[in-house]
Write an enzyme that holds these catalytic residues in place. Sequence first.
Site, mmCIF file in Angstrom:
data_model
loop_
_atom_site.group_PDB
_atom_site.id
_atom_site.type_symbol
_atom_site.label_atom_id
_atom_site.label_comp_id
_atom_site.label_asym_id
_atom_site.label_seq_id
_atom_site.Cartn_x
_atom_site.Cartn_y
_atom_site.Cartn_z
ATOM 1 N N TYR A 69 0.906 -1.065 0.035
ATOM 2 C CA TYR A 69 0.003 0.083 0.045
ATOM 3 C C TYR A 69 0.826 1.306 0.210
ATOM 4 C CZ TYR A 69 -3.429 3.373 1.398
ATOM 5 O OH TYR A 69 -4.468 4.560 1.369
ATOM 6 N N CYS A 70 0.608 2.112 -0.936
ATOM 7 C CA CYS A 70 1.492 3.370 -1.045
ATOM 8 C C CYS A 70 0.495 4.426 -0.452
ATOM 9 C CB CYS A 70 2.047 3.398 -2.477
ATOM 10 S SG CYS A 70 3.135 4.848 -2.590
ATOM 11 N N PRO A 71 0.956 5.437 0.380
ATOM 12 C CA PRO A 71 0.286 6.334 0.983
ATOM 13 C C PRO A 71 0.526 7.679 -0.228
ATOM 14 C CG PRO A 71 2.356 6.168 2.282
ATOM 15 C CD PRO A 71 2.112 5.000 1.197
ATOM 16 N N ALA B 89 -2.186 6.955 -2.348
ATOM 17 C CA ALA B 89 -3.626 6.654 -1.541
ATOM 18 C C ALA B 89 -4.138 5.639 -2.099
ATOM 19 C CB ALA B 89 -4.476 7.900 -1.450
#
EC number: 2.3.1.225
Length: 401
Positions: free
Chosen positions: A156-158, A161
Site C-alpha cells: 500500500y502506497c500512501p 492513496a
Amino acid sequence: MQCRKCCFACEKWCFIGAKAFLPLVVNFLIIWACWVHAWLVCWEPQLFESDTTFWRVYGVAGVAIGIMCNVLYLKVCKVGPGSPTDIDNFSVPLVEYQNACSAEGQHLTPPREMANSVCAKENGGLRFCTKCIGWKPDRSHHCSNYKRCVLKFDHYCPWFATAIGFHNHKYFVLFLWYVTILCFFCLGSTGFVFYNHILEIGAMRGPDGNTDYVGAISVNVMILMVLALVFAIAVGTFATFSLYLVFNNQSTVEFLESTQYRSAVPTAAYRYTFAPTSKTVGNVFDVGWKRNFQLVMGDKWWMWLLPIQPSEAARGNGTQFPLNKQVLQKIREAAAKEVQIRDQNQAYIKQQRQQQQKRTQYDLPQHLQPPPQEHYEYDDEAQDSGDDIPLINMVNKNNTK
C-alpha cells in the site's frame, strides 16, 4: 478507554488527511520541477551563452517526462490494483457464509479457478478472507488500508492513496523510473547553472575579494537541485528494487514473507514434516527473467515505455499465473514424501498398539489372572448303576491324573 478512542479517532483523521494531502504534494512537486527546469533554467537566454537550442530541447524533454509522470500517477490511482471480489464466483453471499459457519459438516464450494491453486493458508486449506467474505486466489492478500483483498498484492502506497497490485503494478514501476529520469534531468540543468555560477564568482572576484556585482542564483533553482539529488537517490533505489522484483516475478510481500504451498496432507491433518514454502523449494511463479518481465511490462518493446497494459489473454486476470515446472515438481515430490511418511507412521502406530494390547493381556499379576476354566463331562458308570445322583459330575481337569 476514552483515551484509546481518542487515539483511534486521531489516527483515522491523520490517515484521511494524508490520503488527501500526499497526492497533491506529489503532483505539485512534479509540475513545479518542470516549471523551474524548463522556464527558469533551459529557456533563460542569459544563463547560456551558446547551445541555446540544445538547452531548449533539453527543457522540452524534461517537460515531456514530467507530463508522463502525471499521466502514470493518474493511471495508478484510476485503474486500481484489482480485487478478487470483482470477479464472478469469488465473492460468497453473506447468508451462505453464515449457514456454512453454523451448520456442521457444511462447506463452501470454491470457484473452479481455485482448483489449481498452489498457495495455502496456515492450516493447509484453500485461502479464504473472512473480512471480504470471499476466496483469495494465489498471491492475493487483504489490505487493511485499502479495506479489500488485492490481486497480486505488492504494498500500500500512501503517496498514491491506494494499493499496488495486479492491474496497476506496471504503471507504478514506470512512474518510479520516469520520476528518477526527471530528477536526473533537473539535476543536470540546475547543476550546470550552479557550476557556471561558481565559475563566474571565481572569475569576477575583485582584488579586494568583493563579489557584490556577481548575479545571484535563483532560490527555486537551488531548492530544485537539492530535491532532485535527494529524490534521484531515494526513488532511483526503489525503482531498481521494483525492477528486480519484476525480473524475479515477486511482490514486495512475497519478498519479505515466505509463501506456503499446498500439500497432499494439509497442516490441519496429522503432519510429520513442514509444508513446502518458497524458501525451501523456491519461487513457483518464477518462469525466467525474460518471461517474468513480459508478464508485467508487455511482450513488445515499445510497450515497455508506454502506459499500455498487455492484453488479458497474455497476462491473465490475476487469479492464475504461469508456474515453474521444476519448483512445481519439488512441491509434488514433497507432497508424495509426506504421504509416504504419514502412511508409514500410521502403520507403525497401529502395530505398536496391537503389541501393547497383547502385552497387557499376558503380563497381568497373579491375583488378576482369571480362574482355571471348569469342564463338565458325563459320568457313564454312575448313569449305568441307576443311583440317585446327578447325571453330570463336575470334574476339574487340572486335578485329574
